[in-house]
Design a protein around this motif. Sequence first.
Motif, PDB file in Angstrom:
ATOM      1  N   MET A 155      10.538  31.566 -10.357  1.00  0.00           N
ATOM      2  CA  MET A 155      10.929  32.820 -10.202  1.00  0.00           C
ATOM      3  C   MET A 155      10.412  33.565  -9.369  1.00  0.00           C
ATOM      4  O   MET A 155       9.265  33.741  -9.010  1.00  0.00           O
ATOM      5  N   SER A 156      11.286  34.199  -8.395  1.00  0.00           N
ATOM      6  CA  SER A 156      10.879  34.887  -7.293  1.00  0.00           C
ATOM      7  C   SER A 156      11.093  36.629  -7.714  1.00  0.00           C
ATOM      8  O   SER A 156      11.914  37.122  -8.752  1.00  0.00           O
ATOM      9  N   VAL A 196      12.631  52.270  -7.942  1.00  0.00           N
ATOM     10  CA  VAL A 196      12.638  50.808  -8.017  1.00  0.00           C
ATOM     11  C   VAL A 196      13.308  50.430  -9.395  1.00  0.00           C
ATOM     12  O   VAL A 196      12.863  50.801 -10.459  1.00  0.00           O
ATOM     13  N   THR A 197      14.448  49.579  -9.239  1.00  0.00           N
ATOM     14  CA  THR A 197      14.926  49.197 -10.462  1.00  0.00           C
ATOM     15  C   THR A 197      14.592  47.698 -10.773  1.00  0.00           C
ATOM     16  O   THR A 197      14.727  46.956  -9.536  1.00  0.00           O
ATOM     17  N   ARG A 198      14.139  47.298 -11.913  1.00  0.00           N
ATOM     18  CA  ARG A 198      13.716  45.889 -12.069  1.00  0.00           C
ATOM     19  C   ARG A 198      14.684  45.443 -13.239  1.00  0.00           C
ATOM     20  O   ARG A 198      15.014  46.070 -14.202  1.00  0.00           O
ATOM     21  N   VAL A 199      15.541  44.205 -12.908  1.00  0.00           N
ATOM     22  CA  VAL A 199      16.682  43.713 -13.802  1.00  0.00           C
ATOM     23  C   VAL A 199      15.873  42.401 -14.442  1.00  0.00           C
ATOM     24  O   VAL A 199      15.352  41.518 -13.666  1.00  0.00           O
ATOM     25  N   ARG A 200      16.724  41.947 -15.453  1.00  0.00           N
ATOM     26  CA  ARG A 200      16.415  40.659 -15.984  1.00  0.00           C
ATOM     27  C   ARG A 200      17.699  40.019 -16.478  1.00  0.00           C
ATOM     28  O   ARG A 200      18.449  40.917 -17.209  1.00  0.00           O
ATOM     29  N   LEU A 201      18.135  39.028 -15.776  1.00  0.00           N
ATOM     30  CA  LEU A 201      19.291  38.467 -16.036  1.00  0.00           C
ATOM     31  C   LEU A 201      19.244  37.330 -16.888  1.00  0.00           C
ATOM     32  O   LEU A 201      18.033  36.334 -16.773  1.00  0.00           O
ATOM     33  N   LEU A 260      17.131  22.096 -13.481  1.00  0.00           N
ATOM     34  CA  LEU A 260      17.850  20.911 -14.255  1.00  0.00           C
ATOM     35  C   LEU A 260      16.998  20.710 -15.352  1.00  0.00           C
ATOM     36  O   LEU A 260      15.679  20.669 -15.307  1.00  0.00           O
ATOM     37  N   ASP A 261      17.645  20.051 -16.300  1.00  0.00           N
ATOM     38  CA  ASP A 261      16.766  19.749 -17.516  1.00  0.00           C
ATOM     39  C   ASP A 261      16.251  18.193 -17.353  1.00  0.00           C
ATOM     40  O   ASP A 261      16.440  17.695 -16.245  1.00  0.00           O
ATOM     41  N   ASP A 262      15.542  17.592 -18.446  1.00  0.00           N
ATOM     42  CA  ASP A 262      15.222  16.359 -18.178  1.00  0.00           C
ATOM     43  C   ASP A 262      16.395  15.101 -17.869  1.00  0.00           C
ATOM     44  O   ASP A 262      15.827  14.107 -17.351  1.00  0.00           O
ATOM     45  N   LYS A 263      17.413  15.393 -18.220  1.00  0.00           N
ATOM     46  CA  LYS A 263      18.664  14.747 -17.827  1.00  0.00           C
ATOM     47  C   LYS A 263      19.104  14.762 -16.461  1.00  0.00           C
ATOM     48  O   LYS A 263      20.287  14.264 -16.233  1.00  0.00           O
ATOM     49  N   GLY A 264      18.715  15.966 -15.861  1.00  0.00           N
ATOM     50  CA  GLY A 264      19.309  16.268 -14.660  1.00  0.00           C
ATOM     51  C   GLY A 264      20.335  16.794 -14.426  1.00  0.00           C
ATOM     52  O   GLY A 264      21.310  17.184 -13.664  1.00  0.00           O
ATOM     53  N   LYS A 265      20.816  17.778 -15.746  1.00  0.00           N
ATOM     54  CA  LYS A 265      21.848  18.831 -15.908  1.00  0.00           C
ATOM     55  C   LYS A 265      21.446  19.894 -15.713  1.00  0.00           C
ATOM     56  O   LYS A 265      20.188  20.321 -16.110  1.00  0.00           O
ATOM     57  N   PRO A 266      22.247  20.900 -15.175  1.00  0.00           N
ATOM     58  CA  PRO A 266      21.879  22.141 -15.017  1.00  0.00           C
ATOM     59  C   PRO A 266      21.718  22.906 -16.452  1.00  0.00           C
ATOM     60  O   PRO A 266      22.162  22.580 -17.371  1.00  0.00           O
ATOM     61  N   LYS A 267      20.783  24.081 -16.563  1.00  0.00           N
ATOM     62  CA  LYS A 267      20.321  24.576 -17.629  1.00  0.00           C
ATOM     63  C   LYS A 267      20.443  26.027 -17.535  1.00  0.00           C
ATOM     64  O   LYS A 267      20.178  26.465 -16.619  1.00  0.00           O
ATOM     65  N   ALA A 268      20.559  26.923 -18.533  1.00  0.00           N
ATOM     66  CA  ALA A 268      20.545  28.251 -18.512  1.00  0.00           C
ATOM     67  C   ALA A 268      19.025  28.631 -18.363  1.00  0.00           C
ATOM     68  O   ALA A 268      18.219  27.789 -18.516  1.00  0.00           O
ATOM     69  N   PHE A 269      18.921  29.676 -17.427  1.00  0.00           N
ATOM     70  CA  PHE A 269      17.500  30.337 -17.545  1.00  0.00           C
ATOM     71  C   PHE A 269      17.330  31.970 -17.358  1.00  0.00           C
ATOM     72  O   PHE A 269      18.753  32.381 -17.264  1.00  0.00           O
ATOM     73  N   GLN A 270      16.403  32.315 -17.056  1.00  0.00           N
ATOM     74  CA  GLN A 270      16.424  33.959 -17.065  1.00  0.00           C
ATOM     75  C   GLN A 270      15.790  34.199 -15.729  1.00  0.00           C
ATOM     76  O   GLN A 270      14.852  33.563 -15.343  1.00  0.00           O
TER      77      GLN A 270
END
Length: 117
Positions: free
Chosen positions: A1-2, A42-47, A86-96
Amino acid sequence: MSHKSFAVPAHFFALVIALPVYGQTTNWDYPSGAQKEQVEGVTRVRLQVGADGLPKSCEIVQSADPELDASACKLMMEKGRFKPPLDDKGKPKAFQFEQSIRWKLPPPSEPAEPTKP
């Protein structure tokens, strides 16, 4: 996370987000009311980002000003495009994802000049 902050000229808002966002730079306008009132901060957002790389929701983690905050979320929701992990199966997964955006007006002696995209 950056986690990065950016200086923002008066009528021009440049946001460069490091990974996990695709390497794109997008230019957004500084909110006119905040500019007129000389509001900075400064605005800090969480998506919450879906497996498709698109933002699903935006939450203000740190507030700068109601107009700046609303603009930050609106623009991140409209323009944010991410490369999901990517998850353990190499598929994209949701994240924060969290991002700080520094809204800064130029000194009064420096007239703001538009930057060509």
